[in-house]
Design a protein around this motif. Structure first.
Motif, PDB file in Angstrom:
ATOM      1  N   THR A  52      -8.325  -5.479   2.758  1.00 54.84           N
ATOM      2  CA  THR A  52      -8.138  -4.377   1.818  1.00 54.84           C
ATOM      3  C   THR A  52      -6.656  -4.100   1.617  1.00 54.84           C
ATOM      4  O   THR A  52      -5.931  -3.881   2.591  1.00 54.84           O
ATOM      5  CB  THR A  52      -8.819  -3.096   2.335  1.00 54.84           C
ATOM      6  OG1 THR A  52     -10.201  -3.364   2.582  1.00 54.84           O
ATOM      7  CG2 THR A  52      -8.694  -1.976   1.319  1.00 54.84           C
ATOM      8  N   PRO A  53      -6.179  -4.094   0.369  1.00 54.06           N
ATOM      9  CA  PRO A  53      -4.764  -3.791   0.128  1.00 54.06           C
ATOM     10  C   PRO A  53      -4.486  -2.305   0.267  1.00 54.06           C
ATOM     11  O   PRO A  53      -5.398  -1.478   0.351  1.00 54.06           O
ATOM     12  CB  PRO A  53      -4.560  -4.256  -1.319  1.00 54.06           C
ATOM     13  CG  PRO A  53      -5.894  -4.036  -1.956  1.00 54.06           C
ATOM     14  CD  PRO A  53      -6.902  -4.369  -0.889  1.00 54.06           C
ATOM     15  N   ALA A  54      -3.209  -1.964   0.271  1.00 54.50           N
ATOM     16  CA  ALA A  54      -2.804  -0.562   0.240  1.00 54.50           C
ATOM     17  C   ALA A  54      -3.255   0.060  -1.081  1.00 54.50           C
ATOM     18  O   ALA A  54      -3.575  -0.652  -2.035  1.00 54.50           O
ATOM     19  CB  ALA A  54      -1.285  -0.460   0.386  1.00 54.50           C
ATOM     20  N   PRO A  55      -3.301   1.388  -1.162  1.00 57.69           N
ATOM     21  CA  PRO A  55      -3.747   2.040  -2.398  1.00 57.69           C
ATOM     22  C   PRO A  55      -2.970   1.650  -3.647  1.00 57.69           C
ATOM     23  O   PRO A  55      -3.481   1.802  -4.757  1.00 57.69           O
ATOM     24  CB  PRO A  55      -3.576   3.532  -2.076  1.00 57.69           C
ATOM     25  CG  PRO A  55      -3.832   3.608  -0.609  1.00 57.69           C
ATOM     26  CD  PRO A  55      -3.176   2.375  -0.062  1.00 57.69           C
ATOM     27  N   ASP A  56      -1.741   1.147  -3.499  1.00 57.36           N
ATOM     28  CA  ASP A  56      -0.989   0.709  -4.679  1.00 57.36           C
ATOM     29  C   ASP A  56      -1.258  -0.755  -5.018  1.00 57.36           C
ATOM     30  O   ASP A  56      -0.608  -1.321  -5.893  1.00 57.36           O
ATOM     31  CB  ASP A  56       0.510   0.955  -4.493  1.00 57.36           C
ATOM     32  CG  ASP A  56       1.122   0.098  -3.390  1.00 57.36           C
ATOM     33  OD1 ASP A  56       0.363  -0.567  -2.651  1.00 57.36           O
ATOM     34  OD2 ASP A  56       2.363   0.094  -3.263  1.00 57.36           O
ATOM     35  N   GLY A  57      -2.212  -1.375  -4.311  1.00 56.43           N
ATOM     36  CA  GLY A  57      -2.611  -2.745  -4.619  1.00 56.43           C
ATOM     37  C   GLY A  57      -1.830  -3.821  -3.896  1.00 56.43           C
ATOM     38  O   GLY A  57      -2.070  -5.014  -4.118  1.00 56.43           O
ATOM     39  N   THR A  58      -0.909  -3.441  -3.005  1.00 55.21           N
ATOM     40  CA  THR A  58      -0.088  -4.410  -2.288  1.00 55.21           C
ATOM     41  C   THR A  58      -0.586  -4.591  -0.855  1.00 55.21           C
ATOM     42  O   THR A  58      -1.337  -3.773  -0.330  1.00 55.21           O
ATOM     43  CB  THR A  58       1.379  -3.961  -2.254  1.00 55.21           C
ATOM     44  OG1 THR A  58       1.466  -2.712  -1.530  1.00 55.21           O
ATOM     45  CG2 THR A  58       1.918  -3.753  -3.667  1.00 55.21           C
TER      46      THR A  58
END
Length: 237
Positions: A52-58
């Motif tokens: 799962t990425p961070a909430p900013d997609g990274t």
């Protein structure tokens, strides 16, 4: 009349400009330390280990080698705020993860070649801690707060004091809004403005950003507003 309207419009525009904007200082492009100035190459692409990425997609980088890297080209000075997405992983205190070992993510501030001070996301002991790291050594926490870490991302926000000698960390849930913990560290080297990173146990960090102290923009706004007021008074005579 037109001058008054123009002055008000200018003030409104400058008020928006005076609001400090976050600048991403380390995007971890390619799953590595990508900003110039790091003292050593550490970490690995976290997308290899995390689903799962961070909430900013990274995804950022995963740190496990217990090696420090510092960067004095990145400035985190008095009154600035530093933010990052962090994922220290679950620890033995995390419900459902009794066999997890946990890890430690060190986010160093007031860093230079001689050392740093750090906030530590320590899932191995269920704590958010702080410590001094002279010579980039690691010792006991100087202060700590109980924090059970889940298998998720968190937002860490660190604000440095006006004199640069202390800093306060705020830990937010993955929504970036729910405050979970607060911790303050003192005794910082006020003349050192770099940052540093170190980690054990495969902890992850992504998207480090700095919000600069907006005083200079605010002073410019005040100056222009005063100049406009002076001009209006002269024209009204």
């Amino acid at each position: 009349m037109n001058l008054r309207i123009s002055s008000l419009a200018m003030a409104a525009a400058l008020m928006g400009a005076a609001s400090a904007q976050a600048t991403v200082v380390e995007p971890f492009t390619g799953g590595a330390l990508s900003a110039p100035g790091w003292s050593a190459g550490i970490g690995a692409d976290a997308s290899i280990y995390l689903s799962t990425p961070a909430p900013d997609g990274t995804y950022g980088i995963a740190l496990s080698e217990a090696a420090w890297s510092y960067n004095t080209s990145i400035s985190f000075a008095a009154n600035d705020t530093l933010t990052a997405w962090i994922n220290p992983g679950p620890g033995p205190a995390t419900p459902g993860f009794d066999n997890a070992q946990g890890g430690r993510l060190f986010v160093g501030i007031a860093a230079d070649a001689t050392g740093a001070s750090s906030f530590v996301a320590a899932s191995d002991v269920a704590a958010l801690g702080s410590m001094a790291n002279p010579g980039y050594t690691s010792g006991a926490f100087t202060s700590s707060a109980s924090q059970v870490w889940g298998d998720q991302w968190y937002e860490l926000s660190i604000t440095r004091s006006a004199d640069g000698q202390s800093a306060t960390a705020r830990l937010f849930d993955q929504d970036g809004q729910t405050l979970l913990n607060t911790l303050t560290i003192g005794g910082l080297n006020a003349s050192a403005n770099g940052i540093a990173l170190m980690g054990t146990g495969g902890v992850a960090i992504s998207t480090v950003a700095v919000v600069p102290e907006p005083a200079s923009a605010g002073l410019a706004l005040v100056g222009l507003m005063l100049a406009g007021a002076t001009t209006r008074r002269r024209l009204s005579r």
